[in-house]
Enzyme design. Structure first.
Site, PDB file in Angstrom:
ATOM      1  N   ARG A   2      42.738 -20.132 -86.489  1.00 18.42           N
ATOM      2  CA  ARG A   2      42.762 -20.313 -85.356  1.00 18.42           C
ATOM      3  C   ARG A   2      43.704 -21.811 -85.378  1.00 18.42           C
ATOM      4  O   ARG A   2      44.883 -21.185 -86.798  1.00 18.42           O
ATOM      5  CB  ARG A   2      41.818 -21.801 -86.503  1.00 18.42           C
ATOM      6  CG  ARG A   2      41.919 -23.211 -85.736  1.00 18.42           C
ATOM      7  CD  ARG A   2      40.789 -24.194 -86.512  1.00 18.42           C
ATOM      8  NE  ARG A   2      40.414 -24.014 -88.806  1.00 18.42           N
ATOM      9  CZ  ARG A   2      38.785 -24.388 -88.789  1.00 18.42           C
ATOM     10  NH1 ARG A   2      38.693 -25.005 -87.838  1.00 18.42           N
ATOM     11  NH2 ARG A   2      39.170 -23.994 -90.237  1.00 18.42           N
ATOM     12  N   ARG A  22      27.223 -32.964 -96.430  1.00 18.51           N
ATOM     13  CA  ARG A  22      27.276 -32.379 -96.942  1.00 18.51           C
ATOM     14  C   ARG A  22      26.964 -32.308 -98.157  1.00 18.51           C
ATOM     15  O   ARG A  22      26.798 -31.015 -99.111  1.00 18.51           O
ATOM     16  CB  ARG A  22      28.924 -31.735 -97.257  1.00 18.51           C
ATOM     17  CG  ARG A  22      29.283 -30.700 -95.819  1.00 18.51           C
ATOM     18  CD  ARG A  22      30.797 -31.259 -96.105  1.00 18.51           C
ATOM     19  NE  ARG A  22      31.415 -30.129 -96.484  1.00 18.51           N
ATOM     20  CZ  ARG A  22      32.591 -29.555 -94.378  1.00 18.51           C
ATOM     21  NH1 ARG A  22      32.848 -30.579 -93.789  1.00 18.51           N
ATOM     22  NH2 ARG A  22      33.278 -28.927 -94.312  1.00 18.51           N
ATOM     23  N   LYS A  74      31.725 -26.113 -85.331  1.00 17.11           N
ATOM     24  CA  LYS A  74      31.516 -27.580 -84.961  1.00 17.11           C
ATOM     25  C   LYS A  74      32.188 -28.317 -84.998  1.00 17.11           C
ATOM     26  O   LYS A  74      31.919 -29.066 -83.539  1.00 17.11           O
ATOM     27  CB  LYS A  74      31.362 -27.740 -86.668  1.00 17.11           C
ATOM     28  CG  LYS A  74      30.130 -27.289 -87.376  1.00 17.11           C
ATOM     29  CD  LYS A  74      30.063 -28.063 -88.740  1.00 17.11           C
ATOM     30  CE  LYS A  74      31.352 -28.045 -89.383  1.00 17.11           C
ATOM     31  NZ  LYS A  74      31.943 -26.521 -90.040  1.00 17.11           N
ATOM     32  N   ARG A 127      45.899 -25.464 -90.181  1.00 14.88           N
ATOM     33  CA  ARG A 127      45.264 -25.967 -91.637  1.00 14.88           C
ATOM     34  C   ARG A 127      45.840 -25.294 -93.156  1.00 14.88           C
ATOM     35  O   ARG A 127      46.047 -24.208 -93.250  1.00 14.88           O
ATOM     36  CB  ARG A 127      43.711 -26.505 -91.657  1.00 14.88           C
ATOM     37  CG  ARG A 127      43.445 -27.917 -90.555  1.00 14.88           C
ATOM     38  CD  ARG A 127      42.378 -27.712 -90.456  1.00 14.88           C
ATOM     39  NE  ARG A 127      41.187 -27.262 -91.412  1.00 14.88           N
ATOM     40  CZ  ARG A 127      39.965 -27.302 -90.857  1.00 14.88           C
ATOM     41  NH1 ARG A 127      39.418 -27.140 -89.863  1.00 14.88           N
ATOM     42  NH2 ARG A 127      38.806 -27.112 -92.479  1.00 14.88           N
ATOM     43  N   ARG A 143      35.826 -22.145 -99.176  1.00 16.95           N
ATOM     44  CA  ARG A 143      34.678 -23.102 -98.711  1.00 16.95           C
ATOM     45  C   ARG A 143      32.731 -22.951 -98.582  1.00 16.95           C
ATOM     46  O   ARG A 143      32.371 -23.186 -98.362  1.00 16.95           O
ATOM     47  CB  ARG A 143      35.644 -22.997 -97.446  1.00 16.95           C
ATOM     48  CG  ARG A 143      36.822 -24.340 -98.068  1.00 16.95           C
ATOM     49  CD  ARG A 143      37.496 -23.761 -96.727  1.00 16.95           C
ATOM     50  NE  ARG A 143      37.416 -24.616 -95.561  1.00 16.95           N
ATOM     51  CZ  ARG A 143      37.741 -23.735 -93.651  1.00 16.95           C
ATOM     52  NH1 ARG A 143      39.336 -23.643 -94.223  1.00 16.95           N
ATOM     53  NH2 ARG A 143      37.676 -24.378 -93.498  1.00 16.95           N
TER      54      ARG A 143
HETATM   55  P1  AP5 Z   1      36.179 -24.510 -85.125  1.00 17.01           P
HETATM   56  O1  AP5 Z   1      35.584 -25.581 -83.856  1.00 17.01           O
HETATM   57  O2  AP5 Z   1      37.370 -25.471 -85.115  1.00 17.01           O
HETATM   58  O3  AP5 Z   1      35.106 -24.566 -86.507  1.00 17.01           O
HETATM   59  P2  AP5 Z   1      34.512 -25.641 -87.817  1.00 17.01           P
HETATM   60  O4  AP5 Z   1      33.097 -25.744 -88.090  1.00 17.01           O
HETATM   61  O5  AP5 Z   1      34.503 -27.160 -87.336  1.00 17.01           O
HETATM   62  O6  AP5 Z   1      34.920 -25.247 -88.740  1.00 17.01           O
HETATM   63  P3  AP5 Z   1      36.215 -25.807 -89.643  1.00 17.01           P
HETATM   64  O7  AP5 Z   1      36.833 -25.331 -91.126  1.00 17.01           O
HETATM   65  O8  AP5 Z   1      36.558 -27.392 -89.308  1.00 17.01           O
HETATM   66  O9  AP5 Z   1      34.681 -26.385 -91.144  1.00 17.01           O
HETATM   67  P4  AP5 Z   1      34.827 -26.897 -92.094  1.00 17.01           P
HETATM   68  O10 AP5 Z   1      33.849 -27.242 -92.484  1.00 17.01           O
HETATM   69  O11 AP5 Z   1      35.328 -26.171 -93.112  1.00 17.01           O
HETATM   70  O12 AP5 Z   1      36.258 -27.661 -92.371  1.00 17.01           O
HETATM   71  P5  AP5 Z   1      36.539 -29.695 -92.461  1.00 17.01           P
HETATM   72  O13 AP5 Z   1      37.367 -29.933 -91.488  1.00 17.01           O
HETATM   73  O14 AP5 Z   1      34.808 -30.709 -91.986  1.00 17.01           O
HETATM   74  O15 AP5 Z   1      36.010 -23.159 -85.143  1.00 17.01           O
HETATM   75  C1  AP5 Z   1      37.117 -22.343 -85.466  1.00 17.01           C
HETATM   76  C2  AP5 Z   1      38.021 -21.673 -84.757  1.00 17.01           C
HETATM   77  O16 AP5 Z   1      36.972 -20.375 -84.202  1.00 17.01           O
HETATM   78  C3  AP5 Z   1      38.563 -21.974 -84.000  1.00 17.01           C
HETATM   79  O17 AP5 Z   1      39.618 -21.553 -83.791  1.00 17.01           O
HETATM   80  C4  AP5 Z   1      37.732 -22.407 -82.279  1.00 17.01           C
HETATM   81  O18 AP5 Z   1      38.607 -21.560 -81.347  1.00 17.01           O
HETATM   82  C5  AP5 Z   1      36.856 -20.882 -82.634  1.00 17.01           C
HETATM   83  N1  AP5 Z   1      36.071 -20.698 -82.258  1.00 17.01           N
HETATM   84  C6  AP5 Z   1      34.776 -21.334 -82.067  1.00 17.01           C
HETATM   85  N2  AP5 Z   1      33.778 -21.281 -81.393  1.00 17.01           N
HETATM   86  C7  AP5 Z   1      34.420 -19.858 -81.413  1.00 17.01           C
HETATM   87  C8  AP5 Z   1      33.096 -18.826 -79.956  1.00 17.01           C
HETATM   88  N3  AP5 Z   1      32.047 -19.350 -80.058  1.00 17.01           N
HETATM   89  N4  AP5 Z   1      33.669 -17.735 -80.327  1.00 17.01           N
HETATM   90  C9  AP5 Z   1      34.747 -18.068 -80.761  1.00 17.01           C
HETATM   91  N5  AP5 Z   1      35.608 -18.358 -81.310  1.00 17.01           N
HETATM   92  C10 AP5 Z   1      35.366 -19.835 -82.034  1.00 17.01           C
HETATM   93  O19 AP5 Z   1      36.259 -29.539 -93.920  1.00 17.01           O
HETATM   94  C11 AP5 Z   1      37.603 -29.760 -94.301  1.00 17.01           C
HETATM   95  C12 AP5 Z   1      37.126 -30.605 -95.890  1.00 17.01           C
HETATM   96  O20 AP5 Z   1      37.023 -31.338 -96.162  1.00 17.01           O
HETATM   97  C13 AP5 Z   1      35.906 -29.704 -96.560  1.00 17.01           C
HETATM   98  O21 AP5 Z   1      36.426 -27.808 -97.386  1.00 17.01           O
HETATM   99  C14 AP5 Z   1      35.925 -30.942 -97.734  1.00 17.01           C
HETATM  100  O22 AP5 Z   1      37.475 -31.153 -99.023  1.00 17.01           O
HETATM  101  C15 AP5 Z   1      36.574 -31.411 -97.068  1.00 17.01           C
HETATM  102  N6  AP5 Z   1      35.069 -32.329 -96.043  1.00 17.01           N
HETATM  103  C16 AP5 Z   1      34.756 -33.024 -95.167  1.00 17.01           C
HETATM  104  N7  AP5 Z   1      33.585 -32.933 -94.607  1.00 17.01           N
HETATM  105  C17 AP5 Z   1      33.040 -33.499 -96.030  1.00 17.01           C
HETATM  106  C18 AP5 Z   1      31.606 -34.155 -96.807  1.00 17.01           C
HETATM  107  N8  AP5 Z   1      31.301 -34.418 -95.996  1.00 17.01           N
HETATM  108  N9  AP5 Z   1      31.700 -33.865 -97.963  1.00 17.01           N
HETATM  109  C19 AP5 Z   1      32.630 -33.921 -98.548  1.00 17.01           C
HETATM  110  N10 AP5 Z   1      34.221 -33.143 -98.645  1.00 17.01           N
HETATM  111  C20 AP5 Z   1      34.495 -32.883 -97.128  1.00 17.01           C
END
Ligand code: AP5
Length: 218
Positions: A128, A90, A15, A162, A173
């Site tokens: 990552r 979410r 994402k 991270r 997660r």
């Molecule tokens: P990346 O693009 O970083 O993936 P992502 O989907 O953004 O993954 P996240 O881990 O950031 O998502 P998340 O939902 O767990 O975390 P968030 O920060 O939202 O890609 C991942 C890796 O894959 C990278 O190394 C990249 O290079 C590689 N990659 C990408 N595309 C590729 C491809 N096509 N092929 C190969 N490799 C590829 O949330 C973190 C925490 O915040 C949550 O756990 C929660 O505690 C809190 N939080 C956030 N939002 C909310 C909410 N709305 N409500 C409540 N709590 C929340």
């Protein structure tokens, strides 16, 4: 194009990677609740400590705070022509809030699911690395930097891993995603606003499908 683009997908689905491209190429603000909470947890306040515990364990931040943060950010002038939401909504309460917000702003909403099977997510997450200066996203397996552990664009910046990117927390997660967030996919599907893209391919192929889905009429 005046749209709210909701990027959905499991942890590590890509994402953030795709949202950064949408920002660069379509000029839409990228709003990542995860990035905002990670910035907030760096301050020295009781809230920061609470956030650190929540984020590092892989559960969700309470709806009330999350909704407040999104309301505040999306009320800024740069969101007038639409924006990309990465990691929000979410929960059903967050989705309800977004419906009200979108109606008030007069923006249609399109949800894009970056679909990646759970069994390939672990390497994406544990591999990552992020640049602490520009936020560029690397992966030691799939997109390594030119030189070990430093950003290609900021050679003096050591890449950051991270705190929640470990094999243990990823289990929580993924379970949280399955319980709380996956039902929203059905909700957007039922209301004919869901587009699915195959997230197992290369970054550019995925981006092309997303751009097509959010700019086309389909
Ligand atoms: P990346 O693009 O970083 O993936 P992502 O989907 O953004 O993954 P996240 O881990 O950031 O998502 P998340 O939902 O767990 O975390 P968030 O920060 O939202 O890609 C991942 C890796 O894959 C990278 O190394 C990249 O290079 C590689 N990659 C990408 N595309 C590729 C491809 N096509 N092929 C190969 N490799 C590829 O949330 C973190 C925490 O915040 C949550 O756990 C929660 O505690 C809190 N939080 C956030 N939002 C909310 C909410 N709305 N409500 C409540 N709590 C929340």
């Amino acid at each position: 194009m005046l749209k709210i683009i909701v990027l959905m997908g499991a942890p590590g689905a890509g994402k953030g990677t795709q949202a950064r491209l949408l920002r660069e190429r379509l000029g839409l603000p990228h709003i990542s609740t995860g990035d905002m909470f990670r910035a907030m947890k760096e301050s020295h306040t009781p809230l920061a400590e609470e956030l650190r515990l929540i984020l590092d364990s892989g559960v969700l931040v309470p709806d009330e705070l999350t909704i407040r943060v999104v309301e505040e950010r999306t009320s800024k002038p740069d969101c007038r022509n639409g924006y990309v939401l990465d990691g929000f909504p979410r929960t059903p309460a967050q989705a309800d809030m977004l419906e009200t917000l979108a109606a008030g702003q007069g923006h249609p909403l399109v949800a894009v699911l970056v679909d990646v099977p759970f069994d390939i997510l672990e390497k994406r997450v544990t591999g990552r690395r992020n640049c602490p200066v520009c936020g560029e996203i690397y992966n030691v397996y799939f997109k390594p930097p030119k030189f070990d552990e430093v950003c290609d664009l900021h050679p003096s910046a050591k890449l950051h891993r991270r705190a929640d990117d470990n094999a243990e927390t990823i289990k929580t997660r993924l379970a949280t995603y399955g319980q709380e967030t996956q039902p929203l996919i059905e909700y957007y599907e039922r209301t004919s606003r869901l587009r699915r893209v195959d997230g197992t391919r290369g970054v550019e192929a995925i981006y092309a499908d997303i751009e097509n889905a959010v700019t086309g009429d389909k």
